[in-house]
Design a protein around this motif. Structure first.
Motif, short mmCIF file in Angstrom:
data_model
loop_
_atom_site.label_atom_id
_atom_site.label_comp_id
_atom_site.label_asym_id
_atom_site.label_seq_id
_atom_site.Cartn_x
_atom_site.Cartn_y
_atom_site.Cartn_z
N PHE A 1 0.84 -1.19 0.00
CA PHE A 1 0.00 0.00 0.00
C PHE A 1 0.88 1.24 0.00
O PHE A 1 0.71 2.16 -0.82
CB PHE A 1 -0.89 -0.03 1.24
CG PHE A 1 -2.10 0.86 1.16
CD1 PHE A 1 -1.98 2.23 1.11
CD2 PHE A 1 -3.38 0.31 1.16
CE1 PHE A 1 -3.09 3.05 1.05
CE2 PHE A 1 -4.50 1.11 1.09
CZ PHE A 1 -4.36 2.49 1.04
N GLU A 2 1.85 1.28 0.90
CA GLU A 2 2.67 2.47 1.03
C GLU A 2 3.57 2.67 -0.18
O GLU A 2 3.76 3.79 -0.67
CB GLU A 2 3.50 2.41 2.31
CG GLU A 2 4.32 3.67 2.53
CD GLU A 2 4.67 3.90 3.98
OE1 GLU A 2 5.06 5.04 4.30
OE2 GLU A 2 4.57 2.96 4.78
N LEU B 1 -10.46 -0.53 9.14
CA LEU B 1 -11.47 0.50 9.35
C LEU B 1 -12.56 -0.01 10.29
O LEU B 1 -12.99 0.71 11.20
CB LEU B 1 -12.06 0.93 8.01
CG LEU B 1 -13.22 1.93 8.06
CD1 LEU B 1 -12.81 3.21 8.78
CD2 LEU B 1 -13.70 2.23 6.64
N GLY B 2 -12.99 -1.26 10.09
CA GLY B 2 -14.00 -1.82 10.96
C GLY B 2 -13.54 -1.89 12.41
O GLY B 2 -14.30 -1.58 13.34
N LEU C 1 -8.19 7.62 -0.14
CA LEU C 1 -8.73 8.23 1.08
C LEU C 1 -8.01 7.68 2.31
O LEU C 1 -7.56 8.44 3.18
CB LEU C 1 -10.24 7.95 1.18
CG LEU C 1 -10.92 8.38 2.48
CD1 LEU C 1 -10.94 9.90 2.62
CD2 LEU C 1 -12.35 7.82 2.56
N VAL C 2 -7.89 6.35 2.39
CA VAL C 2 -7.21 5.72 3.52
C VAL C 2 -5.74 6.13 3.55
O VAL C 2 -5.14 6.27 4.62
CB VAL C 2 -7.37 4.19 3.44
CG1 VAL C 2 -6.49 3.49 4.47
CG2 VAL C 2 -8.82 3.80 3.63
N GLY C 3 -5.17 6.36 2.37
CA GLY C 3 -3.77 6.78 2.29
C GLY C 3 -3.55 8.26 2.50
O GLY C 3 -2.43 8.75 2.40
N GLY C 4 -4.62 9.01 2.76
CA GLY C 4 -4.49 10.43 3.04
C GLY C 4 -4.34 11.30 1.81
O GLY C 4 -3.95 12.47 1.91
N ALA D 1 -4.66 7.13 7.95
CA ALA D 1 -3.45 7.37 7.17
C ALA D 1 -2.27 7.73 8.06
O ALA D 1 -2.39 8.51 9.00
CB ALA D 1 -3.69 8.49 6.17
N TRP D 2 -1.12 7.13 7.75
CA TRP D 2 0.13 7.56 8.36
C TRP D 2 1.20 7.69 7.27
O TRP D 2 2.39 7.73 7.51
CB TRP D 2 0.61 6.55 9.42
CG TRP D 2 0.99 5.22 8.87
CD1 TRP D 2 2.21 4.84 8.41
CD2 TRP D 2 0.13 4.10 8.70
NE1 TRP D 2 2.15 3.54 7.96
CE2 TRP D 2 0.90 3.06 8.14
CE3 TRP D 2 -1.21 3.85 8.98
CZ2 TRP D 2 0.37 1.81 7.84
CZ3 TRP D 2 -1.73 2.60 8.67
CH2 TRP D 2 -0.95 1.60 8.12
#
Length: 334
Positions: free
Chosen positions: A220-221, A256-257, A300-303, A332-333
């Motif tokens: 992902f990153e 997320l859950g 979105l999750v990745g900012g 997100a970080w």
């Protein structure tokens, strides 16, 4: 014969891009001459490559550079053969390796946060280090001076700053070489090859997940920052392959859950072309429905999208749907 057939099918994408390892350049054509199904699949993939080399079609917010990227893809080395959980990371690493030669000395181009291209690669070197050390791999960075009892979020940011400062004392090429070597070691680690070994749950970056899931986090990153670099340089970076993209989506939905817990207002969450989940309370009727595109959800999750700007479809209780978007953005970080 089945083993050989499966092995060649795994290499067809590399064959279509002209990126086979020397040892496979004879094996694959010989097999294609004898296997009708593999030959048909190979021709389909090669036609896709031809389309990439044609006129670029611009999606919303995407730079008109598909022709430039296709040149990088043709030089991409085949991703290592790994277990399914590590395949998205292998592909993301291969994608960044393909993009980096296109930089042509533009290492100081601003990318994201206050990082230029050099610092972004240094950040990936620091980010991958956490999993590498957990798996007992040798790393190429000086030991951290951050106290062990520091909260993981603060330690994450401080280690990134520490590594970027260290890498600015070296050339970008040296940083890239160490990032690539560390990534290759992660992809040849036993945990990348054996799903049973990767099933071990470990605490990393504030969350306890199987090692297999941490490989997906690394994918992902790597993809997010490859896309960051591509946007900064005006180069179009494609999303992960569909199977890999859904691995990212499934992991993000699970996290997320967990972050929402069981007391949040229940929302029926859909990802276009995929599944549906009820997020939040399981003990009361759904209050809203929310639909996102899989790439938009990952961004979105990745900012890379704010909750207000991400394209979405909603119905029902707007506050309940907005709570899902807000919480997703706070994961997100990167």
């Amino acid at each position: 014969m089945t083993t050989e057939h499966d092995g060649v099918r795994d290499l067809l994408a590399a064959w279509a891009f002209g990126a086979l390892d020397p040892a496979d350049r004879r094996t694959v054509p010989l097999h294609l001459a004898e296997c009708e199904s593999c030959a048909a699949e190979a021709e389909r993939l090669r036609e896709t490559v031809r389309l990439l080399d044609g006129p670029a079609s611009n999606g919303p917010g995407r730079p008109p550079a598909a022709d430039i990227l296709s040149g990088a893809l043709r030089t991409r080395l085949a991703a290592p053969r790994v277990a399914a959980h590590a395949a998205p990371y292998a592909a993301a690493v291969a994608g960044l390796k393909a993009l980096l030669p296109e930089i042509e000395g533009r290492w100081s181009t601003p990318v994201v946060h206050d990082w230029d291209v050099h610092a972004t690669v240094a950040h990936l070197l620091a980010a991958d280090e956490h999993l590498a050390r957990l798996l007992g791999l040798d790393t190429r960075l000086p030991l951290s001076r951050i106290p062990h009892d520091t909260h993981w979020g603060k330690a994450w940011n401080e280690r990134t700053a520490e590594v970027i400062a260290h890498e600015y004392g070296r050339t970008p090429e040296e940083t890239v070489a160490d990032w690539a070597a560390q990534a290759d070691e992660l992809l040849t680690a036993p945990e990348a090859l054996d799903p049973e070994l990767a099933a071990r749950a470990v605490m990393l970056m504030g969350v306890r997940l199987p090692v297999a899931d941490h490989y997906v986090v690394r994918a992902f990153e790597a993809w997010i920052h490859t896309d960051d670099i591509g946007r900064a340089l005006g180069l179009a970076v494609p999303p992960p392959p569909e199977a890999h993209l859904w691995q990212l989506v499934h992991l993000a939905v699970r996290i997320l859950g967990l972050a929402l817990g069981r007391d949040a207002a229940p929302v029926l969450f859909s990802v276009t072309g995929g599944e549906r989940w009820v997020l939040g309370s399981q003990d009361e009727p759904v209050r809203a429905e929310l639909t996102l595109d899989p790439v938009d959800f990952c961004l979105l999750v990745g900012g890379r999208y704010t909750p207000d700007e991400v394209p979405r479809g909603t119905s029902g209780d707007e506050d309940a749907a907005q709570n899902i978007l807000d919480r997703a953005s706070r994961l997100a970080w990167l």
